[in-house]
Enzyme design. Structure first.
Site, PDB file in Angstrom:
ATOM      1  N   HIS A   1      -3.204  -6.507   8.663  1.00 56.03           N
ATOM      2  CA  HIS A   1      -2.876  -5.899   7.381  1.00 56.03           C
ATOM      3  C   HIS A   1      -2.759  -4.353   7.266  1.00 56.03           C
ATOM      4  O   HIS A   1      -1.429  -3.794   6.813  1.00 56.03           O
ATOM      5  CB  HIS A   1      -4.083  -6.373   6.434  1.00 56.03           C
ATOM      6  CG  HIS A   1      -4.026  -5.826   4.903  1.00 56.03           C
ATOM      7  ND1 HIS A   1      -3.189  -6.686   3.926  1.00 56.03           N
ATOM      8  CD2 HIS A   1      -4.023  -4.698   4.257  1.00 56.03           C
ATOM      9  CE1 HIS A   1      -3.130  -6.015   2.782  1.00 56.03           C
ATOM     10  NE2 HIS A   1      -3.551  -4.853   2.936  1.00 56.03           N
ATOM     11  N   GLU A   2      -3.572  -3.551   7.864  1.00 53.15           N
ATOM     12  CA  GLU A   2      -3.399  -2.152   7.965  1.00 53.15           C
ATOM     13  C   GLU A   2      -2.396  -1.602   8.591  1.00 53.15           C
ATOM     14  O   GLU A   2      -1.536  -0.559   8.430  1.00 53.15           O
ATOM     15  CB  GLU A   2      -4.984  -1.512   8.237  1.00 53.15           C
ATOM     16  CG  GLU A   2      -5.824  -1.783   7.430  1.00 53.15           C
ATOM     17  CD  GLU A   2      -5.787  -1.373   6.108  1.00 53.15           C
ATOM     18  OE1 GLU A   2      -4.902  -0.524   5.764  1.00 53.15           O
ATOM     19  OE2 GLU A   2      -6.433  -2.172   5.013  1.00 53.15           O
TER      20      GLU A   2
ATOM     21  N   HIS B   1       0.785  -1.260   6.512  1.00 57.33           N
ATOM     22  CA  HIS B   1       1.048  -0.038   6.014  1.00 57.33           C
ATOM     23  C   HIS B   1       1.351   1.064   6.905  1.00 57.33           C
ATOM     24  O   HIS B   1       2.342   1.810   6.333  1.00 57.33           O
ATOM     25  CB  HIS B   1      -0.251   0.189   5.348  1.00 57.33           C
ATOM     26  CG  HIS B   1      -0.793  -0.820   4.172  1.00 57.33           C
ATOM     27  ND1 HIS B   1       0.008  -1.090   3.163  1.00 57.33           N
ATOM     28  CD2 HIS B   1      -1.958  -1.494   4.083  1.00 57.33           C
ATOM     29  CE1 HIS B   1      -0.514  -2.018   2.277  1.00 57.33           C
ATOM     30  NE2 HIS B   1      -1.873  -2.251   2.767  1.00 57.33           N
TER      31      HIS B   1
END
Length: 450
Positions: free
Chosen positions: A22-23, A26
């Site tokens: 997920h990170e 980003h």
């Protein structure tokens, strides 16, 4: 103790993978949009490992593995040197900020496709959805589905195994009718029926959707041969071993496994004589039956499980595909999990689904442990499911989540100016309270299920 440690380790590994994925979404898009990333952290608290790359980004693995974050240069958080202002997140065009924030959930969905793709390449053994029986006076007792029928479609979607059936049954919660198609054992003629499900009451604490509707999946007959003896259990103390065939209890001949269970459960803490067939000879064992509390009632408990007869030919099959078909199958499965998650959130708001269905970190940890124990392909399927749910939850329009930031940015995109900071602050507080409330309910549900 070992089972607990295995569950914790599996949970930490699963959470670490999903947070990193997920990170990284980003992080990767932020870099491509010209934003300076100061830190990429997996976990919180004291750093266990860290290093800094040539662009000044610090990579950290921290001691508390319950999340992670990407820290970008941002004037709203820290002072930014004038020469670094073009690389600050808040100075980027709103479309770039939307892309950076949306990247986390999007990569969660892409990772689910990847995990399922690997699973389908390796191959997942599963069972055809054959109905052994339908319980009298159940919701499905009104249908004309015959015994040994193979369910082929629920609603508008084809189904291949009981997992598919389970998903599609869940999608019908809150509806009045359900369309079912099936074939007889000869696989020639496909039949259909419409089942009225207005009276269907599904409680996740009492069983699966399949059981609550009255469907009894086909399973091989249970034998009287012991498959597993729990260490330090009553069975272990008595001297029972795997492959022992139980013949008699206290001189009473045991005709089947159900009779054995009934005999033991009604005699908590009582002395028992067990005759077993071991290596072609009858052996007499003696000892005391243990006890176990089930819903406040003390029952006899021995601590052994049976073996099962072999599956009939053709009942088991393997989901295994070539590269192209595995990609197609993984994309379809991921899309179905996404749409089903959104449907369930909607039904939670309308009241069709109870908040008792919410699960928290304890349930996720248990699922991680069980799937990891079952093998790599099951763990990959579990990771895909949780990754999809993580992506969907992060897209909820709560200001503390990615979806809340996206909501503000979309408003800015159409209005031409940012949402006032005072409004954003109120949103963060309300969103934080709502998220804390949802997490509290989920954790309470987890504890109640223990």
């Amino acid at each position: 103790m070992l089972e607990f440690l295995w569950t914790v380790a599996s949970f930490v590994i699963a959470l670490g993978i999903l947070v990193a994925v997920h990170e990284w979404g980003h992080f990767w898009v932020a870099r491509r949009c010209g934003v300076k990333v100061e830190k990429f952290s997996i976990g919180f608290g004291k750093a266990l490992w860290k290093r800094t790359d040539k662009l000044g980004t610090e990579y950290v693995v921290a001691a508390i593995p319950l999340g992670g974050y990407v820290k970008m240069l941002d004037e709203r958080v820290d002072e930014v040197a004038e020469e670094d202002l073009p690389y600050a997140f808040n100075r980027q065009h709103v479309l770039k900020r939307i892309a950076i924030v949306a990247a986390g959930p999007i990569v969660n969905f892409l990772f689910a496709i990847f995990a399922l793709f690997i699973m389908y390449l390796i191959g997942l053994e599963t069972v055809k959805p054959v109905v052994a029986d339908i319980k009298p006076e159940s919701v499905f007792s009104q249908s004309n589905i015959s015994k040994n029928a193979i369910i082929t479609q629920v609603g508008d979607r084809k189904v291949a195994d009981w997992e598919d059936v389970n998903y599609e049954l869940i999608s019908h919660i809150g509806k009045d009718v359900m369309n079912i198609k099936w074939t007889e054992a000869n696989h020639v003629i496909e039949r259909s029926t419409v089942v009225n499900i207005e009276a269907w009451q599904f409680d996740p604490d009492k069983g699966s959707p399949i059981a609550s509707l009255g469907l009894v999946p086909f399973r091989p007959a249970v034998s009287k041969i012991i498959g597993y003896v729990q260490p330090d259990s009553a069975a272990d103390a008595i001297g029972l071993r795997p492959n022992d065939k139980i013949l008699r209890l206290d001189g009473t001949t045991m005709e089947n496994w159900e009779q054995i269970v009934g005999y033991v459960s009604s005699r908590a803490n009582q002395f028992v004589k067990v005759d077993v067939l071991r290596g072609g000879e009858t052996v007499r064992l003696e000892g005391s039956i243990g006890q176990k509390e089930v819903e406040g009632i003390v029952k006899g408990y021995m601590g052994f499980t049976p073996t099962f007869e072999a599956w009939p030919a053709g009942m088991l099959f393997t989901h295994q595909y070539g590269v192209v078909d595995a990609v197609t199958k993984a994309m379809d499965k991921t899309w179905r999990m996404m749409t089903l998650s959104v449907e369930m959130l909607g039904k939670l708001l309308t009241g069709d689904v109870s908040v008792k269905n919410l699960s928290g970190p304890i349930a996720i940890a248990q699922g991680a442990g069980m799937s990891a124990s079952s093998g790599l392909v099951y763990f990959l399927g579990f990771l895909a499911l949780i990754s999809v749910n993580l992506g969907i939850i992060n897209l909820l329009p709560l200001p503390v989540l990615d979806g809340g930031h996206l909501l503000y940015f979309v408003i800015e995109l159409f209005s031409g100016r940012p949402v006032p900071e005072s409004v954003q602050e109120i949103g963060f507080k309300v969103g934080g309270v709502l998220l804390l409330l949802l997490m509290s309910i989920a954790i309470f549900n987890d504890i109640a299920r223990l």
